[in-house]
Design an enzyme around this catalytic site. Structure first.
Site, PDB file in Angstrom:
ATOM      1  N   TYR A   1     -11.485  23.267 -20.589  1.00 36.75           N
ATOM      2  CA  TYR A   1     -11.225  21.597 -19.723  1.00 36.75           C
ATOM      3  C   TYR A   1     -12.674  21.815 -19.689  1.00 36.75           C
ATOM      4  O   TYR A   1     -12.738  20.251 -19.761  1.00 36.75           O
ATOM      5  CB  TYR A   1     -11.142  22.431 -18.720  1.00 36.75           C
ATOM      6  CG  TYR A   1     -11.247  21.004 -17.515  1.00 36.75           C
ATOM      7  CD1 TYR A   1     -10.216  19.715 -17.477  1.00 36.75           C
ATOM      8  CD2 TYR A   1     -12.550  20.839 -16.439  1.00 36.75           C
ATOM      9  CE1 TYR A   1     -10.812  18.549 -16.817  1.00 36.75           C
ATOM     10  CE2 TYR A   1     -12.173  20.465 -15.632  1.00 36.75           C
ATOM     11  CZ  TYR A   1     -11.867  19.069 -16.111  1.00 36.75           C
ATOM     12  OH  TYR A   1     -11.910  18.237 -15.017  1.00 36.75           O
TER      13      TYR A   1
ATOM     14  N   SER B   1     -17.430  16.526  -6.749  1.00 40.41           N
ATOM     15  CA  SER B   1     -15.969  15.458  -7.495  1.00 40.41           C
ATOM     16  C   SER B   1     -14.668  15.515  -6.188  1.00 40.41           C
ATOM     17  O   SER B   1     -14.615  16.457  -5.306  1.00 40.41           O
ATOM     18  CB  SER B   1     -15.488  16.784  -8.424  1.00 40.41           C
ATOM     19  OG  SER B   1     -14.126  15.295  -8.753  1.00 40.41           O
TER      20      SER B   1
ATOM     21  N   GLN C   1     -18.142  11.979  -4.872  1.00 35.72           N
ATOM     22  CA  GLN C   1     -17.747  11.223  -5.823  1.00 35.72           C
ATOM     23  C   GLN C   1     -16.109  10.784  -5.553  1.00 35.72           C
ATOM     24  O   GLN C   1     -15.455  11.728  -5.359  1.00 35.72           O
ATOM     25  CB  GLN C   1     -17.511  12.438  -7.029  1.00 35.72           C
ATOM     26  CG  GLN C   1     -16.952  11.140  -8.956  1.00 35.72           C
ATOM     27  CD  GLN C   1     -15.982  11.248  -9.034  1.00 35.72           C
ATOM     28  OE1 GLN C   1     -14.956  12.441  -8.219  1.00 35.72           O
ATOM     29  NE2 GLN C   1     -14.489  10.953  -9.388  1.00 35.72           N
TER      30      GLN C   1
ATOM     31  N   TYR D   1     -12.772   9.810  -7.007  1.00 32.99           N
ATOM     32  CA  TYR D   1     -11.480   8.642  -8.283  1.00 32.99           C
ATOM     33  C   TYR D   1     -10.604   7.559  -6.708  1.00 32.99           C
ATOM     34  O   TYR D   1     -10.315   8.320  -5.804  1.00 32.99           O
ATOM     35  CB  TYR D   1     -11.626   9.691  -8.127  1.00 32.99           C
ATOM     36  CG  TYR D   1     -11.552   9.975  -9.560  1.00 32.99           C
ATOM     37  CD1 TYR D   1     -12.138   9.451 -10.526  1.00 32.99           C
ATOM     38  CD2 TYR D   1     -11.862  11.384  -9.938  1.00 32.99           C
ATOM     39  CE1 TYR D   1     -12.941   9.544 -11.979  1.00 32.99           C
ATOM     40  CE2 TYR D   1     -12.057  12.349 -10.882  1.00 32.99           C
ATOM     41  CZ  TYR D   1     -12.098  11.408 -11.996  1.00 32.99           C
ATOM     42  OH  TYR D   1     -13.619  11.328 -13.159  1.00 32.99           O
TER      43      TYR D   1
ATOM     44  N   THR E   1     -16.654   6.181  -9.455  1.00 33.60           N
ATOM     45  CA  THR E   1     -16.642   7.080 -11.144  1.00 33.60           C
ATOM     46  C   THR E   1     -15.653   5.824 -11.791  1.00 33.60           C
ATOM     47  O   THR E   1     -14.470   5.273 -11.268  1.00 33.60           O
ATOM     48  CB  THR E   1     -15.493   8.484 -11.646  1.00 33.60           C
ATOM     49  OG1 THR E   1     -16.580   9.389 -11.363  1.00 33.60           O
ATOM     50  CG2 THR E   1     -15.488   8.141 -12.616  1.00 33.60           C
TER      51      THR E   1
ATOM     52  N   ARG F   1      -7.424  14.881 -23.737  1.00 32.67           N
ATOM     53  CA  ARG F   1      -8.101  16.598 -24.711  1.00 32.67           C
ATOM     54  C   ARG F   1      -7.483  17.305 -24.702  1.00 32.67           C
ATOM     55  O   ARG F   1      -6.100  17.611 -24.279  1.00 32.67           O
ATOM     56  CB  ARG F   1      -9.141  16.614 -23.074  1.00 32.67           C
ATOM     57  CG  ARG F   1     -10.234  15.926 -22.827  1.00 32.67           C
ATOM     58  CD  ARG F   1      -9.327  15.516 -21.537  1.00 32.67           C
ATOM     59  NE  ARG F   1     -10.681  14.352 -20.689  1.00 32.67           N
ATOM     60  CZ  ARG F   1     -10.249  14.007 -19.717  1.00 32.67           C
ATOM     61  NH1 ARG F   1     -10.844  15.152 -18.294  1.00 32.67           N
ATOM     62  NH2 ARG F   1     -11.610  13.746 -19.245  1.00 32.67           N
TER      63      ARG F   1
ATOM     64  N   LYS G   1     -20.881   4.808 -11.588  1.00 25.20           N
ATOM     65  CA  LYS G   1     -20.798   5.510 -13.046  1.00 25.20           C
ATOM     66  C   LYS G   1     -19.743   5.532 -13.748  1.00 25.20           C
ATOM     67  O   LYS G   1     -18.229   5.482 -12.961  1.00 25.20           O
ATOM     68  CB  LYS G   1     -20.499   7.011 -12.126  1.00 25.20           C
ATOM     69  CG  LYS G   1     -20.227   8.673 -13.219  1.00 25.20           C
ATOM     70  CD  LYS G   1     -20.601  10.126 -12.652  1.00 25.20           C
ATOM     71  CE  LYS G   1     -20.914  10.454 -13.884  1.00 25.20           C
ATOM     72  NZ  LYS G   1     -19.060  11.056 -14.959  1.00 25.20           N
TER      73      LYS G   1
ATOM     74  N   HIS H   1     -18.187   9.507 -19.851  1.00 24.81           N
ATOM     75  CA  HIS H   1     -17.881  10.698 -19.424  1.00 24.81           C
ATOM     76  C   HIS H   1     -18.261  11.873 -20.017  1.00 24.81           C
ATOM     77  O   HIS H   1     -17.068  12.460 -20.378  1.00 24.81           O
ATOM     78  CB  HIS H   1     -16.831   9.884 -18.853  1.00 24.81           C
ATOM     79  CG  HIS H   1     -15.808  10.670 -17.731  1.00 24.81           C
ATOM     80  ND1 HIS H   1     -15.458  10.181 -16.183  1.00 24.81           N
ATOM     81  CD2 HIS H   1     -15.234  12.159 -17.559  1.00 24.81           C
ATOM     82  CE1 HIS H   1     -14.649  10.883 -15.481  1.00 24.81           C
ATOM     83  NE2 HIS H   1     -14.688  12.130 -16.529  1.00 24.81           N
TER      84      HIS H   1
HETATM   85  C1  GLV Z   1     -12.264  14.224 -15.062  1.00 25.27           C
HETATM   86  O1  GLV Z   1     -12.896  14.361 -14.435  1.00 25.27           O
HETATM   87  C2  GLV Z   1     -12.586  14.673 -16.270  1.00 25.27           C
HETATM   88  O2  GLV Z   1     -13.186  14.142 -17.229  1.00 25.27           O
HETATM   89  O3  GLV Z   1     -11.908  15.983 -16.264  1.00 25.27           O
END
Ligand code: GLV
Length: 385
Positions: free
Chosen positions: A14, A96, A117, A119, A145, A154, A241, A265
């Site tokens: 991750y 976060s 931070q 979201y 962010t 991912r 950011k 990011h």
């Molecule tokens: C979330 O902030 C990520 O990049 O996984």
């Protein structure tokens, strides 16, 4: 790598992954390494100092721990440990929204203010409430962010079935069983799920996959209007950011944000976007006199920090560079990662003939000798006050 050996694969992957083909993830490193530093000799560098300021805050080195989701899954109480290491080093720690330890857990366990931070999710009531919690916890800067309205996929997270806490699958059980120190640290840790969100956001009772949670809750309608709203309700400094575009940087400056972070990011969002370092000088030239410009994206060495400073950054954020330390050795691992970067920056400064971070200009990069030195930062009246 020790982090890889000590932490279950799903969490290591991750942190390590970029989105899709990881083109941007790789470009961040390749483009940094391509910048060659100009060796300067016989300059008296006996009075070196790495100290500087960011958003009006004195810091011991131009380095900030970036917000990283799930930090407390890399090591039990990871957020607290990282915040303590940052405090000891005299640099800011950013917690976060997607942390395991909550804002209150970190505030209770640490003595100095940290950054928070945000979201923004669809339920604006929650966003307002979490900002109130952060202000109450004495967080002195908000890092909003702006590059994750939807999640860049991912691939490895999907393959690993990455959930919090880890899914009970045979493969995962074997993996966790071979990481006893990790398992013990998590067992002893304060929390096993998203500390800021659990019980606070409607409809998330059964969501333990980060990707599913983001898809359900993050607001794809987020816009500059929301930035204005946040600026109005947040009492501290505001840092945006995820700016990678000159026009966006100008809008951020016009809105009166205190700083931007030039960032893609960590190559985890728009795959195919340019490296952060390739965009930094363009952004710094456009807004460097109006707003503080911070940088992240591929910093692994002190020389990388010097490269980013030379191209117009005031300070750099690191994510993976400290998360690897945390996974390898807890608080001491984060402290070590910071110490190594600071030491390397100090040596790089000495060997490029710089005594202060303010001396680091674009002319320190080979091929840019004739280019104008670094723009003088922060002439805005507001910051002088
Ligand atoms: C979330 O902030 C990520 O990049 O996984």
């Amino acid at each position: 790598m020790l982090h890889r050996r000590r932490t279950p694969r799903a969490f290591f992957d991750y942190a390590d992954s970029g989105s899709y083909n990881e083109e941007t993830l790789r470009a961040n490193r390749v483009d940094l390494e391509a910048l060659k530093l100009r060796q300067k000799v016989l300059v008296d560098v006996s009075a070196r100092s790495l100290a500087t300021t960011v958003v009006g805050q004195k810091i011991a080195a131009p380095l900030i721990l970036a917000p990283v989701g799930l930090t407390g899954m890399q090591h039990g109480d990871g957020e607290i440990l990282a915040a303590r290491a940052a405090n000891a080093a005299g640099i800011p720690y950013t917690l976060s929204t997607m942390s395991i330890c909550s804002i209150e857990d970190v505030a209770e366990a640490t003595a100095k203010p940290f950054w928070f931070q945000l979201y923004v999710i669809k339920d604006r009531g929650f966003s307002k409430a979490i900002l109130d919690r952060a202000a109450e916890a004495r967080c002195n800067a908000l890092v909003l962010t702006v590059d994750l309205q939807v999640l860049g996929q991912r691939h490895r997270d999907i393959k690993n079935g990455m959930t919090v806490p880890p899914q009970i699958r045979i493969r995962n059980i074997i993996d966790v069983a071979s990481k006893p120190a990790w398992a013990w640290s998590i067992l002893k840790g304060k929390r096993k799920t998203f500390g800021n969100l659990a019980g606070q956001v409607q409809g998330m009772e059964n969501v333990n996959s980060l990707a599913a949670w983001i898809a359900q809750q993050f607001d794809p309608a987020l816009s500059w209007k929301d930035v204005e709203w946040i600026k109005n309700i947040w009492p501290g400094k505001l840092i945006l950011k995820g700016i990678l575009d000159v026009d966006d940087a100008k809008t951020a400056a016009a809105l009166g944000a205190d700083a931007i972070v030039v960032s893609n990011h960590g190559g985890r969002q728009l795959d195919g976007a340019p490296s952060s370092i390739s965009m930094l000088p363009k952004v710094a030239d456009a807004v460097g006199n109006d707003i503080e410009v911070l940088f992240d994206g591929g910093i692994r060495t002190g020389a990388d920090i010097l490269r980013a400073l030379a191209l117009g950054a005031r300070a750099c954020m690191i994510g993976r560079a400290y998360i690897h330390g945390l996974g390898a050795g807890g608080q001491a691992g984060v402290a070590k990662a910071i110490e190594i970067l600071v030491k390397e920056l100090d040596v790089a400064m000495a060997l490029t003939g710089s005594n202060r971070v303010g001396d680091i200009g674009r002319d320190m990069i080979v091929g840019m000798e004739a280019k104008k030195p670094r723009t003088v930062k922060r002439t805005r009246k507001k910051m002088a006050e």
